[in-house]
Design a protein around this motif. Structure first.
Motif: not given
Lengths: 195, 110
Positions: A111, A115, A118, A144, A148, A151-152, A155-156, A160, B19-20, B59-60, B62-64, B93, B95
């Protein structure tokens, strides 16, 4: 500095001209050279144009070409820096795969690397907007989008979750997603040199 | 409308969002949504003021986490209402700021 050079060259041209006239007055029988008192307007223009090319090319056009090349090289370096940062994620996944275990600290590190990337993308976006205003929007948006997507994916999804266990299926899928992002960064480096 | 409340994720929640869902582990998007974001958002709507969410110091994201908190709130309340009562800050940041606003505008149902 540039003014001094122009003044120096102008002075040299003037001195050469005066010397030429004086020399032609003293030595009247130069072989094959005759002084024509009738000057046509296009000849004057040709003379001025030649003089301008002689001065403009080394001092302005050459400088413009060199500046443009160094700006592109600077932008390409920014993309290379993003690529180098992304390699750290690849290394974490490879290490976790070798250990058959991905730790919570590895995920936090991933993560944080995203960052970092980014912020590098934001920097690239600012730099390209200064020199290539018309093309910058499309290039930054595409970068971008690809970032993404990668990244998605990482980490999506399931990685995770605390119950996630790393396996070869995940590692292979990651290689595919990583390679797509890497390919885009490499193509972008080439695209920058063609701007 | 004026800003009456500032929610600093790094100090009020965590510097390492997870996470989510809650069952996915610590500091999940769902936990953030239910414990902090939604209650503060409701207060802002009822009190007619703006809630400022400070994204820095983390520190970042996560997309979830983003999808499970900001995206979920947008799906439940609507993007227009969320963006009317919440404003974001990220000096470090841009972005991430863009990504969170895009997630609110186009939330992905999961």
């Amino acid at each position: 500095m540039k003014k001094r050079y122009i003044l120096l060259i102008s002075a040299l041209v003037l001195i050469s001209f005066v010397l030429g006239v004086l020399l032609s007055r003293i030595v009247r029988d130069f072989p094959l050279i005759t002084f024509n008192h009738e000057i046509k307007i296009f000849e004057v223009l040709t003379f001025i144009l030649t003089l301008l090319i002689g001065i403009l090319f080394p001092f302005l056009i050459k400088k413009w070409i060199e500046d443009n090349r160094s700006i592109k090289s600077c932008l390409a370096d920014e993309i290379k820096a993003i690529l180098l940062t992304s390699l750290k994620i690849k290394a974490i996944i490879e290490k976790a795969s070798a250990n058959n275990n991905i730790l919570a600290t590895d995920k936090d590190e991933i993560n944080f690397i995203f960052h970092e990337m980014e912020m590098q993308i934001a920097s690239f976006q600012d730099q390209i907007a200064i020199s290539f205003k018309n093309e910058s929007q499309a290039i930054s948006n595409e970068l971008k989008k690809k970032f993404h997507e990668y990244k998605d994916y990482l980490t999506g999804g399931e990685m995770m979750t605390s119950t996630f266990t790393i396996d070869q299926k995940f590692v292979r899928a990651h290689v595919t997603h990583y390679s797509l992002f890497e390919r885009h960064l490499k193509s972008l480096t080439h695209k920058i040199y063609h701007l | 409308m004026e800003i009456k409340k500032v929610l600093v994720i790094a100090s009020d929640f965590s510097t390492t969002p997870g996470a989510r869902y809650r069952e996915d582990g610590e500091f999940s998007g769902q936990e953030f949504l239910e414990k902090l974001l939604q209650p503060e958002f409701e207060k802002a709507v009822n009190g007619e003021y703006i809630l400022k969410v400070d994204l820095d110091g983390v520190w970042g994201y996560p997309s979830s986490f983003v999808s499970g908190s900001f995206g979920k709130l947008s799906l439940e309340k609507g993007a227009d209402l969320v963006l009317k009562y919440i404003t974001f800050k990220s000096d470090e940041n841009p972005i991430r700021l863009e990504k969170i606003i895009n997630e609110i505008k186009k939330p992905i149902k999961k």
